[in-house]
Design a protein around this motif. Structure first.
Motif, PDB file in Angstrom:
ATOM      1  N   ASN A  44       0.813  -1.221   0.000  1.00  0.00           N
ATOM      2  CA  ASN A  44       0.000   0.000   0.000  1.00  0.00           C
ATOM      3  C   ASN A  44       0.842   1.265   0.000  1.00  0.00           C
ATOM      4  N   ILE A  45       1.953   1.255   0.706  1.00  0.00           N
ATOM      5  CA  ILE A  45       2.853   2.411   0.675  1.00  0.00           C
ATOM      6  C   ILE A  45       3.389   2.608  -0.740  1.00  0.00           C
ATOM      7  N   ALA A  46       3.814   1.529  -1.371  1.00  0.00           N
ATOM      8  CA  ALA A  46       4.311   1.622  -2.745  1.00  0.00           C
ATOM      9  C   ALA A  46       3.198   2.044  -3.698  1.00  0.00           C
ATOM     10  N   TYR A  47       1.962   1.619  -3.450  1.00  0.00           N
ATOM     11  CA  TYR A  47       0.823   2.000  -4.297  1.00  0.00           C
ATOM     12  C   TYR A  47       0.596   3.509  -4.268  1.00  0.00           C
ATOM     13  N   VAL A  48       0.653   4.093  -3.076  1.00  0.00           N
ATOM     14  CA  VAL A  48       0.462   5.539  -2.940  1.00  0.00           C
ATOM     15  C   VAL A  48       1.558   6.282  -3.705  1.00  0.00           C
ATOM     16  N   LEU A  49       2.786   5.794  -3.616  1.00  0.00           N
ATOM     17  CA  LEU A  49       3.885   6.425  -4.342  1.00  0.00           C
ATOM     18  C   LEU A  49       3.736   6.243  -5.848  1.00  0.00           C
ATOM     19  N   THR A  50       3.187   5.110  -6.265  1.00  0.00           N
ATOM     20  CA  THR A  50       3.008   4.829  -7.690  1.00  0.00           C
ATOM     21  C   THR A  50       2.029   5.805  -8.312  1.00  0.00           C
ATOM     22  N   GLU A  51       0.920   6.052  -7.640  1.00  0.00           N
ATOM     23  CA  GLU A  51      -0.097   6.939  -8.184  1.00  0.00           C
ATOM     24  C   GLU A  51       0.428   8.370  -8.265  1.00  0.00           C
ATOM     25  N   GLY A  52       1.121   8.795  -7.257  1.00  0.00           N
ATOM     26  CA  GLY A  52       1.831  10.064  -7.275  1.00  0.00           C
ATOM     27  C   GLY A  52       0.999  11.321  -7.453  1.00  0.00           C
ATOM     28  N   GLY A  53      -0.319  11.242  -7.395  1.00  0.00           N
ATOM     29  CA  GLY A  53      -1.155  12.423  -7.521  1.00  0.00           C
ATOM     30  C   GLY A  53      -1.376  12.896  -8.941  1.00  0.00           C
ATOM     31  N   LEU A  54      -0.817  12.189  -9.907  1.00  0.00           N
ATOM     32  CA  LEU A  54      -0.960  12.636 -11.287  1.00  0.00           C
ATOM     33  C   LEU A  54      -2.376  12.449 -11.821  1.00  0.00           C
ATOM     34  N   SER A  55      -3.089  11.464 -11.307  1.00  0.00           N
ATOM     35  CA  SER A  55      -4.476  11.283 -11.730  1.00  0.00           C
ATOM     36  C   SER A  55      -5.311  12.499 -11.341  1.00  0.00           C
ATOM     37  N   ALA A  56      -5.109  12.984 -10.130  1.00  0.00           N
ATOM     38  CA  ALA A  56      -5.834  14.179  -9.685  1.00  0.00           C
ATOM     39  C   ALA A  56      -5.461  15.386 -10.539  1.00  0.00           C
ATOM     40  N   ALA A  57      -4.199  15.467 -10.928  1.00  0.00           N
ATOM     41  CA  ALA A  57      -3.769  16.568 -11.793  1.00  0.00           C
ATOM     42  C   ALA A  57      -4.450  16.488 -13.155  1.00  0.00           C
ATOM     43  N   LEU A  58      -4.612  15.293 -13.685  1.00  0.00           N
ATOM     44  CA  LEU A  58      -5.317  15.129 -14.965  1.00  0.00           C
ATOM     45  C   LEU A  58      -6.779  15.524 -14.847  1.00  0.00           C
ATOM     46  N   ILE A  59      -7.399  15.194 -13.738  1.00  0.00           N
ATOM     47  CA  ILE A  59      -8.809  15.545 -13.538  1.00  0.00           C
ATOM     48  C   ILE A  59      -8.973  17.064 -13.486  1.00  0.00           C
ATOM     49  N   ARG A  60      -8.056  17.739 -12.823  1.00  0.00           N
ATOM     50  CA  ARG A  60      -8.140  19.200 -12.696  1.00  0.00           C
ATOM     51  C   ARG A  60      -7.780  19.921 -13.984  1.00  0.00           C
ATOM     52  N   LYS A  61      -6.982  19.288 -14.824  1.00  0.00           N
ATOM     53  CA  LYS A  61      -6.518  19.950 -16.047  1.00  0.00           C
ATOM     54  C   LYS A  61      -7.654  20.048 -17.066  1.00  0.00           C
ATOM     55  N   THR A  62      -7.874  21.250 -17.545  1.00  0.00           N
ATOM     56  CA  THR A  62      -8.876  21.421 -18.593  1.00  0.00           C
ATOM     57  C   THR A  62      -8.240  21.062 -19.928  1.00  0.00           C
ATOM     58  N   ASN A  63      -8.992  20.404 -20.758  1.00  0.00           N
ATOM     59  CA  ASN A  63      -8.534  19.994 -22.094  1.00  0.00           C
ATOM     60  C   ASN A  63      -7.308  19.087 -22.044  1.00  0.00           C
ATOM     61  N   ALA A  64      -7.351  18.078 -21.190  1.00  0.00           N
ATOM     62  CA  ALA A  64      -6.254  17.109 -21.139  1.00  0.00           C
ATOM     63  C   ALA A  64      -6.200  16.350 -22.461  1.00  0.00           C
ATOM     64  N   THR A  65      -5.006  16.182 -22.983  1.00  0.00           N
ATOM     65  CA  THR A  65      -4.829  15.542 -24.285  1.00  0.00           C
ATOM     66  C   THR A  65      -4.466  14.072 -24.114  1.00  0.00           C
ATOM     67  N   TYR A  66      -4.486  13.364 -25.225  1.00  0.00           N
ATOM     68  CA  TYR A  66      -4.083  11.956 -25.233  1.00  0.00           C
ATOM     69  C   TYR A  66      -2.636  11.832 -24.767  1.00  0.00           C
ATOM     70  N   THR A  67      -1.807  12.788 -25.146  1.00  0.00           N
ATOM     71  CA  THR A  67      -0.401  12.805 -24.724  1.00  0.00           C
ATOM     72  C   THR A  67      -0.293  12.936 -23.209  1.00  0.00           C
TER      73      THR A  67
END
Length: 187
Positions: free
Chosen positions: A34-57
C-alpha cells in the motif's frame, strides 16, 4: 457501501478459516504494497482531472510514469523481500510479498481508466466495475482458502481483484495504451 460490505463479509469468512498468524502476515505484506501503491499513483491522476482539455499525450505520459514507478516499486519490494522477511523473522513472507507486489504493475494499467471515469463524472460505472471485481475476487479468495491456500488465499483475493478490475476496464472502457512520454506534459 456495498463494496465495503462484501469485502467485510469475505474477510469475516476468511478470518474464520485462517489463523491470526496468517492475518498478521498479510497485514505486514499489505503495508509495504500500500505504501508503494500511494507512491506509484503520485497524484498525477488528480492533476489530470483538474486539467482542462487534457490531451491523449497527457494521459499517455501519466500512464508511462505510473507504469515505470509501479515497476520500480515491484522491483524494490521484490529486492528487499528477503530483508523484510528477516526483519520479521519469517521467511515464509518473502514469496507472498513478491507476488503481492505484482499488484503495483497491474494497477498501473487502471489509473488512466479510473481517472477518465472520475473526470467524466461516471461514478456509477466506476462503482459497478469495482463491485463486480470485489464480488469475483471475494469468491476466488474464499474458494482458495477452502482448498487450503491459507495466506495465499488473501494474496490471491487481492491480486484477482486488480486483475478483474483491469479486465473490466479493458473490455468496457477500451483505452488504448501508448508509450508516449512528454516532458512538457509531465511538468
Amino acid at each position: 457501501f456495498l463494496i465495503m460490505s462484501i469485502t467485510l463479509v469475505a474477510n469475516i469468512l476468511l478470518a474464520r478459516m485462517l489463523t491470526p498468524n496468517d492475518f498478521g502476515k498479510i497485514g505486514i505484506i499489505m503495508v509495504f504494497v500500500n505504501i508503494a501503491y500511494v507512491l506509484t499513483e503520485g497524484g498525477l491522476s488528480a492533476a489530470l482531472i483538474r486539467k482542462t482539455n487534457a490531451t491523449y499525450t497527457d494521459y499517455s505520459t501519466v500512464f508511462v510514469f505510473n507504469f515505470i514507478i509501479g515497476l520500480i516499486g515491484f522491483l524494490s519490494i521484490a529486492g528487499f523481500s528477503g530483508v523484510i522477511s528477516s526483519i520479521y523473522g519469517d521467511q515464509s513472507l518473502q514469496f507472498p510479498l513478491i507476488i503481492s507486489a505484482g499488484i503495483l504493475i497491474i494497477n498501473s494499467f487502471q489509473f488512466i481508466q479510473n481517472t477518465t471515469l472520475l473526470a467524466d463524472m461516471r461514478y456509477r460505472d466506476k462503482s459497478i466495475y469495482e463491485l463486480v471485481a470485489v464480488i469475483l475476487s471475494s469468491i476466488v479468495g474464499v474458494v482458495a482458502d477452502y482448498y487450503g491456500l491459507h495466506v495465499w488465499s488473501i494474496v490471491v483475493m487481492h491480486l484477482s481483484r486488480a486483475i478483474f478490475l483491469n479486465i473490466l476496464y479493458l473490455v468496457f472502457e477500451k483505452y488504448r495504451y501508448s508509450l508516449i512520454f512528454s516532458k512538457e506534459s509531465f511538468k
